[in-house]
Scaffold this motif. Structure first.
Motif, PDB file in Angstrom:
ATOM      1  N   LYS A  38       0.856  -1.183   0.000  1.00 23.59           N
ATOM      2  CA  LYS A  38       0.000   0.000   0.000  1.00 23.59           C
ATOM      3  C   LYS A  38       0.893   1.235   0.000  1.00 23.59           C
ATOM      4  N   ARG A  51       1.432   5.377   0.431  1.00 32.38           N
ATOM      5  CA  ARG A  51       0.884   6.543   1.123  1.00 32.38           C
ATOM      6  C   ARG A  51       1.573   7.791   0.582  1.00 32.38           C
ATOM      7  N   SER A  72      -3.863   7.162   0.804  1.00 32.34           N
ATOM      8  CA  SER A  72      -3.333   5.802   0.918  1.00 32.34           C
ATOM      9  C   SER A  72      -4.139   4.874   0.020  1.00 32.34           C
ATOM     10  N   ASP A 128       3.057  -0.875   4.207  1.00 31.09           N
ATOM     11  CA  ASP A 128       3.536   0.352   3.588  1.00 31.09           C
ATOM     12  C   ASP A 128       4.633   0.064   2.569  1.00 31.09           C
ATOM     13  N   ASN A 177       8.199  -0.005   3.718  1.00 33.29           N
ATOM     14  CA  ASN A 177       8.619  -0.964   4.737  1.00 33.29           C
ATOM     15  C   ASN A 177       9.853  -1.721   4.240  1.00 33.29           C
TER      16      ASN A 177
END
Length: 229
Positions: free
Chosen positions: A160, A162, A171, A195, A198
């Protein structure tokens, strides 16, 4: 990376094959008549209630099926590939209702339906179609967890992105793509997301990676290089 934006899908090339990420997060491969979805996670609300006592509206399986049904009707695929974690766990699969089983059977009728094994669900032998740990079709290979192989399409990580646009945080689930392989977003209604920055995802993608965001008008944005591990 040659990528073409249209109203309802974003087109990109992998191993010289033209692929389209649809607004829903499904992947459409027109040349092979193949529709690909990942991480359906049917039965997640039931599993959450069973394990934690937290009550979520128990409609996510039907909502996910309705979106998948619409994508099947729109693309009329010869083959559908579900890239693993189609169910949240074994009990969720066993608890699938008759109406939902019939819905799946109707979508499967007349087409090759492949359940790829995920880490949440074992090989599925009782819901029609066929079960495989992975599947190769022409120059592409489909599996649940990436090995970073050329031409690989996988899921598992629920990426995902953002962004901050005009002072507002946005997002969206996204497909991560770097010209060698692609990681699809989760398709299920209650799946959440990891995210895109990450470290677990950053380490899997090349420096020129981009995120193809889902939504009414899918679009691609570069993954920020300065944030890489």
């Amino acid at each position: 990376m040659a990528i073409e934006r249209t109203m309802n899908f974003f087109e990109f090339a992998l191993q010289n094959e033209r692929l389209r990420l649809l607004s829903t997060g499904a992947l459409w491969w027109p040349k092979a008549g193949t529709l690909v979805v990942s991480d359906l996670h049917f039965g997640k609300s039931e599993r959450v209630a069973r394990r934690s006592g937290q009550m979520l509206p128990p409609y996510e399986t039907r909502d996910t099926l309705a979106r998948l049904d619409a994508d099947v009707l729109a693309t009329k695929p010869q083959r559908v590939i579900c890239l693993g974690d189609s169910f949240d766990d074994d009990a969720a699969r066993e608890g699938l209702g008759i109406a939902e089983k019939l819905w799946i059977a109707r979508m499967q009728a007349g087409r090759d339906w492949v359940w790829i094994t995920g880490n949440h669900d074992p090989a599925l032998h009782d819901l029609g179609g066929r079960s495989r740990p992975e599947l190769s079709v022409g120059p592409l290979v489909f599996r649940h967890i990436t090995t970073r192989s050329p031409g690989e399409i996988s899921g598992h990580y629920h990426p995902k992105a953002r962004l901050v646009l005009r002072g507002r945080s946005v997002s969206r689930p996204c497909c991560l793509y770097d010209g060698t392989h692609a990681i699809l977003p989760a398709y299920g209604t209650y799946t959440g997301g990891l995210d895109w920055l990450n470290p677990a995802l950053r380490s899997l993608m090349a420096e020129d990676a981009c995120a193809i965001l889902t939504g009414q008008r899918p679009c691609a944005v570069p993954v920020p290089q300065g944030a890489r591990a």
